[in-house]
Design an enzyme around this catalytic site. Structure first.
Site, PDB file in Angstrom:
ATOM      1  N   TYR A   1       0.749  -1.099  -0.272  1.00 30.36           N
ATOM      2  CA  TYR A   1      -0.289  -0.586   0.367  1.00 30.36           C
ATOM      3  C   TYR A   1       0.765   1.198   0.000  1.00 30.36           C
ATOM      4  O   TYR A   1       0.323   2.360  -0.519  1.00 30.36           O
ATOM      5  CB  TYR A   1      -1.113  -0.288   0.722  1.00 30.36           C
ATOM      6  CG  TYR A   1      -2.056  -0.861   0.958  1.00 30.36           C
ATOM      7  CD1 TYR A   1      -3.189  -0.465   0.399  1.00 30.36           C
ATOM      8  CD2 TYR A   1      -2.165  -2.677   1.796  1.00 30.36           C
ATOM      9  CE1 TYR A   1      -4.097  -1.238   0.517  1.00 30.36           C
ATOM     10  CE2 TYR A   1      -2.966  -3.706   1.357  1.00 30.36           C
ATOM     11  CZ  TYR A   1      -4.243  -2.733   0.818  1.00 30.36           C
ATOM     12  OH  TYR A   1      -5.370  -3.844   0.079  1.00 30.36           O
TER      13      TYR A   1
ATOM     14  N   GLU B   1      -7.509  -7.735   5.996  1.00 36.01           N
ATOM     15  CA  GLU B   1      -7.294  -8.191   5.246  1.00 36.01           C
ATOM     16  C   GLU B   1      -6.280  -8.927   6.328  1.00 36.01           C
ATOM     17  O   GLU B   1      -5.775 -10.492   6.289  1.00 36.01           O
ATOM     18  CB  GLU B   1      -5.763  -7.365   4.244  1.00 36.01           C
ATOM     19  CG  GLU B   1      -6.390  -7.487   2.809  1.00 36.01           C
ATOM     20  CD  GLU B   1      -6.255  -6.623   2.116  1.00 36.01           C
ATOM     21  OE1 GLU B   1      -4.908  -6.419   2.363  1.00 36.01           O
ATOM     22  OE2 GLU B   1      -6.528  -6.406   1.471  1.00 36.01           O
TER      23      GLU B   1
END
Length: 415
Positions: A96, A138
């Site tokens: 990310y 996640e």
């Protein structure tokens, strides 16, 4: 930390310009990121890169998030699908960081002078609000995966040609350990090393109820987009992974497989007895077999209607006949477009045409029951058509689940 009022306004004010130049944003973003970080090619579907679906989907997610930042409940299903897909591919928090850096840079190139330091700060903050939500979910999924957070080697134990170009692979774990349970309808990712290229992964529905010693997936040969005329036929972007598995692997081959994942499933922890209607076409039959087998084993008194559409052959035809003979609660309706000399109406097919749910009686679709659950899997336009019909009959969208393998959303619109 939430955006301030002024930051929210800065983000909203720039969304129209970013939407207008969405294709350019994604072109800049992927080109620069993958040039600087070629190792990330191992995580991206090369076909969806070429056809533009993956780049468009990423931009749509971040802009959709920013547009609905105060009404995120509408985006939860989309985020859940993303998180399951990410975990099946082994996406980690550090990824990310990279994505955020190059995405904001791409926004800056498109906005030009309008990308002031204040706007950049606001967009960076908005991105990290979304990223932290996804990373948190996640992390929960990875904890559920326990000792299997990434890839695990499986050996191909058996390959069965179901019909035409549809093949079933029986996969056993190389370590011989008991396999974790999954929810019927979920998928696994299979990763291969493309000859002369990068690692590539694809998702395949598990096509059997849970078994402790093997998983089963069923794969169709992917010829790609077909262009034909009176002289010749051409195929563009054929399936890389599916065709490799069918043509290049044999019994004994080792494959890297992810933990089962996916938000399209029947909740077996809910002992509901409401009817189930399974609607499939082509290879979309695979998760339905898993669901049907699971219910027939655990809830044999539950009513199931299976509506399937195909051209010539029905995948798992003998198995489906057996289920129907064993249990009167399991009913089928088959739409077949190509009939041969051995076909018998009412036995091997019911309708010689493409699927048209309007041909069925309301009770055959269990429309009279206000709680019936509907599961749809097949080509994208097929799923859109069936979902629209059910909604027109008064079925709430909340009771309809569609399996979306392609990158992006299933857009259900009339007109």
């Amino acid at each position: 930390m939430a955006l301030t009022y002024q930051q929210s306004k800065l983000v909203r004010d720039t969304i129209p310009a970013l939407k207008e130049h969405g294709e350019r944003i994604t072109s800049i973003f992927y080109k620069t990121m993958l040039t600087d970080h070629p190792e990330l090619n191992n995580y991206f579907n090369s076909v969806n890169q070429k056809n533009g679906r993956q780049p468009r989907a990423l931009t749509a997610v971040i802009l959709g998030f920013a547009s609905n930042i105060n009404h995120l409940s509408e985006l939860v299903p989309k985020f859940e699908r993303m998180c399951n897909k990410h975990c099946s591919l082994g996406i980690q928090p550090e990824h990310y960081e990279v994505v955020g850096k190059y995405l904001i840079q791409a926004f800056g190139e498109v906005l030009g002078p309008a990308m002031t330091p204040e706007v950049q700060t606001a967009w960076t903050k908005a991105y990290w609000m979304l990223a932290k939500m996804l990373i948190g979910r996640e992390a929960q999924l990875y904890r559920d995966f326990e000792s299997w957070p990434s890839w695990r080697p499986f050996k191909i134990d058996r390959i069965v040609n179901e019909c035409d170009d549809l093949y079933t692979f029986y996969l056993v774990p190389q370590d011989g350990k008991k396999l974790p349970k999954f929810l019927p309808g979920q998928y696994v990712s299979v990763q291969i090393q493309v000859p002369g290229g990068n690692l590539q992964s694809r998702q395949y529905s598990l096509s059997e109820a849970w078994r402790e010693d093997y998983y089963r997936i069923t794969i169709r040969r992917d010829e790609g987009t077909v262009y034909s005329n009176s002289v010749s036929k051409s195929f563009f972007n054929p399936g890389i992974v599916s065709n490799y598995l069918i043509d290049q692997t044999t019994v004994g081959s080792i494959l890297q497989v992810s933990h089962p994942a996916g938000e399209f499933f029947l909740d077996v922890h809910n002992t509901s007895t409401v009817p189930l209607v399974l609607i499939s076409a082509g290879v979309g039959v695979t998760p339905m077999v898993s669901i049907a087998n699971t219910v027939m084993e655990s809830q044999p008194s539950r009513q199931i209607a299976w509506i399937h559409g195909c051209r010539k052959h029905i995948p798992f035809e003998d198995h489906i006949k057996t289920l129907r003979k064993k249990n009167s609660n399991f009913q089928t309706k088959i739409f077949k477009t190509v009939i041969n000399s051995t076909d018998r109406p009412g036995e091997t097919y019911d309708y010689n045409e493409r699927m048209d749910l309007a041909k069925l009686k309301p009770e055959e679709l269990h429309l009279q029951h206000g709680g019936t659950e509907y599961f749809i899997c097949g080509p994208e336009q097929f799923m859109i058509n069936q979902k629209l019909y059910l909604m027109q009959q008064g079925v709430s969208a909340l009771r309809i689940k569609c399996e979306i393998f392609t990158t992006g959303d299933l857009v259900t619109k009339q007109g």
